[in-house]
Design an enzyme around this catalytic site. Structure first.
Site, PDB file in Angstrom:
ATOM      1  N   CYS A 132       7.671  -4.787  -9.414  1.00 56.30           N
ATOM      2  CA  CYS A 132       6.903  -3.546  -9.564  1.00 56.30           C
ATOM      3  C   CYS A 132       7.444  -2.457  -8.452  1.00 56.30           C
ATOM      4  O   CYS A 132       6.599  -2.528  -7.665  1.00 56.30           O
ATOM      5  CB  CYS A 132       5.559  -3.713  -9.734  1.00 56.30           C
ATOM      6  SG  CYS A 132       4.535  -2.141 -10.110  1.00 56.30           S
ATOM      7  N   CYS A 135       4.276  -0.089  -7.928  1.00 57.77           N
ATOM      8  CA  CYS A 135       3.148  -0.864  -7.027  1.00 57.77           C
ATOM      9  C   CYS A 135       3.588  -0.906  -5.644  1.00 57.77           C
ATOM     10  O   CYS A 135       2.877  -0.514  -4.605  1.00 57.77           O
ATOM     11  CB  CYS A 135       2.911  -2.279  -7.483  1.00 57.77           C
ATOM     12  SG  CYS A 135       2.951  -2.559  -9.249  1.00 57.77           S
ATOM     13  N   ASP A 136       4.840  -1.173  -5.424  1.00 54.31           N
ATOM     14  CA  ASP A 136       5.301  -1.517  -3.959  1.00 54.31           C
ATOM     15  C   ASP A 136       6.280  -0.566  -3.361  1.00 54.31           C
ATOM     16  O   ASP A 136       6.618  -0.886  -2.078  1.00 54.31           O
ATOM     17  CB  ASP A 136       5.748  -2.981  -3.951  1.00 54.31           C
ATOM     18  CG  ASP A 136       4.823  -3.918  -4.572  1.00 54.31           C
ATOM     19  OD1 ASP A 136       3.827  -3.827  -4.245  1.00 54.31           O
ATOM     20  OD2 ASP A 136       5.157  -5.166  -5.174  1.00 54.31           O
TER      21      ASP A 136
END
Ligand code: NDP
Length: 306
Positions: A132, A135-136
Site C-alpha cells: 500500500c 499508507c507507507d
C-alpha cells in the site's frame, strides 16, 4: 434477531447499507480490519462518477458512510470469525465473541492484496515491504523504491511513489503491461520511473538487518541475475477474496470468489456484493452497483419471507 446484517464497509457494503436503511430495515453493518475497504489505501479516485476533479479514497468512503448513517444504518466494529448459514436462523460469530442472528446477510468483505510468497518478503512486511503506497509511501522520501506488478494497481502505486522516492523501478514479469493504456503511458513517460521488463524478484535483502536494502532480480528470458538497491518494495500483483469465514458455508469457485446469481448465493437469505464475488471488473462503481442490487434482493426476500 436482526433483519439485515451487512459485512464490510467498502463501496459495496456501504451502498447496500444505504439502500437497506432507506428501505426501513435499520441494517447492522459489521466493519472488519480495514474500515472503508480498499479505496482507503488508494490516493486519488479519478474514475468514480460525480467527482470530475477526483476525490481522495478515504474521503469518498466517509461520504458513503455518512449517507448510510443518515438513513439509520448502524455500525459495529469487529471482524467476522465464523458463520453458520446451512440451517436457519443465519448466525455470525464476531472476533469479539459476540454471536448474531439475522434473517438476511449481505457479504461485502472485498479482497486483499496478494504477496509474492518469498520467505524474506514475509519477514520484511511492515519493515520495507508493503502492499500500500498510500499508507507507507511517505516513509520513503528521497530513497529508491521498487514496485512489482504490471496492472493498474502497480501503475498507480509507482506514480504515487514518485512524490516521495528518488527513483521508482517497476518490475514486471512480462514485456508489456496489463494495465489500461492511459495508466501505462503515464508510467512509461514519467522521468522518475524505470521499468525492468521480463524480470522477477527472487529474494528481498536483508531480513537479518530487519530492513530492505535491495531486491534480487532474475531475467526470465536470459536467466541473468542482479541486485537492485532499493529501500522499499511495494507489491502490487493482485488480490484474493476475503472469504475465509465463509468456507464450507457458501458456494465458491476455485479461487474463493463467492458464486452468485443477481447477488443471490446458494443459501436463501444470503446475498453477496463487491470484489468478494467479482474477479473481473473490481471497480468501486461496480462494487457500489452490486451493493445496491444485494440490498434490493434482500428487501424483496424479507417481503416474501414475511
Ligand atoms: P491485476 O490482476 O490487473 O494485475 C496484477 C499484475 O501482477 C499483473 O501484471 C500480473 O502479471 C502481475 N503478477 C501476478 N502475480 C504475480 C507474481 N506472482 N509475480 C509477479 N507478478 C505477478 O491486478 P491489479 O490489482 O493491478 O488490478 C485489479 C483490477 O482493478 C483490474 O481490473 C484493474 O484494472 C483495476 N484497477 C483499476 C484502477 C483504476 O482504474 N484507477 C486502479 C487499480 C486497479 P501478468 O500481467 O503477467 O499477469
Amino acid at each position: 434477531m436482526e433483519k439485515v446484517i451487512i459485512i464490510g464497509t467498502g463501496p459495496a457494503g456501504l451502498t447496500a447499507a444505504l439502500y437497506a436503511a432507506r428501505a426501513g430495515l435499520a441494517p447492522l453493518v459489521v466493519e472488519g480490519m480495514q474500515p472503508g475497504g480498499q479505496l482507503t489505501t488508494t490516493t486519488e479516485v479519478e474514475n468514480y462518477p460525480g467527482f470530475p476533479e477526483g476525490i481522495d479514497g478515504t474521503a469518498l468512503m466517509l461520504l458513503f458512510r455518512r449517507q448510510a448513517e443518515r438513513f439509520g444504518a448502524r455500525f459495529e466494529s469487529s471482524p467476522v470469525k465464523a458463520c453458520r448459514f446451512r440451517e436457519p436462523p443465519l448466525q455470525l460469530e464476531l472476533d469479539s465473541g459476540e454471536r448474531l442472528e439475522t434473517q438476511t446477510v449481505i457479504v461485502a468483505t472485498g479482497a486483499s492484496a496478494i504477496y509474492l510468497g518469498l520467505p524474506s518478503e514475509g519477514r520484511l512486511i511492515g519493515h520495507g515491504v508493503s502492499a500500500c503506497a498510500t499508507c507507507d509511501g511517505a516513509f520513503y522520501r528521497g530513497v529508491p523504491v521498487a514496485v512489482v506488478g504490471g496492472g493498474d494497481t502497480a501503475m498507480e502505486e509507482a506514480l504515487f511513489l514518485t512524490r516521495f522516492a528518488s527513483r521508482v523501478t517497476v518490475i514486471h514479469r512480462r514485456d508489456r503491461f496489463r494495465a489500461s493504456r492511459i495508466m501505462a503511458e503515464r508510467v512509461l513517460q514519467h522521468p522518475a520511473i524505470d521499468v525492468r521488463w521480463d524480470s522477477v524478484v527472487t529474494d528481498v535483502m536483508d531480513p537479518e538487518k530487519g530492513e530492505v536494502t535491495g531486491v534480487k532480480l532474475r531475467h526470465v528470458k536470459t536467466g541473468a541475475e542482479d541486485l537492485l538497491p532499493v529501500t522499499g518494495l511495494f507489491v502490487a500483483i493482485g488480490h484474493r477474496p476475503n472469504t475465509e469465514p465463509f468456507q464450507g458455508q457458501l458456494d465458491m469457485d476455485s479461487r474463493g470468489y463467492v458464486r452468485s446469481r443477481n447477488t443471490r448465493t446458494d443459501v436463501a437469505g444470503v446475498f453477496v456484493a463487491g470484489d468478494v464475488q467479482d474477479a473481473v471488473y473490481r471497480q468501486a462503481v461496480t462494487a457500489a452497483g452490486t451493493g445496491c442490487m444485494a440490498a434490493i434482493e434482500a428487501t424483496r426476500y424479507l417481503e416474501t419471507a414475511g
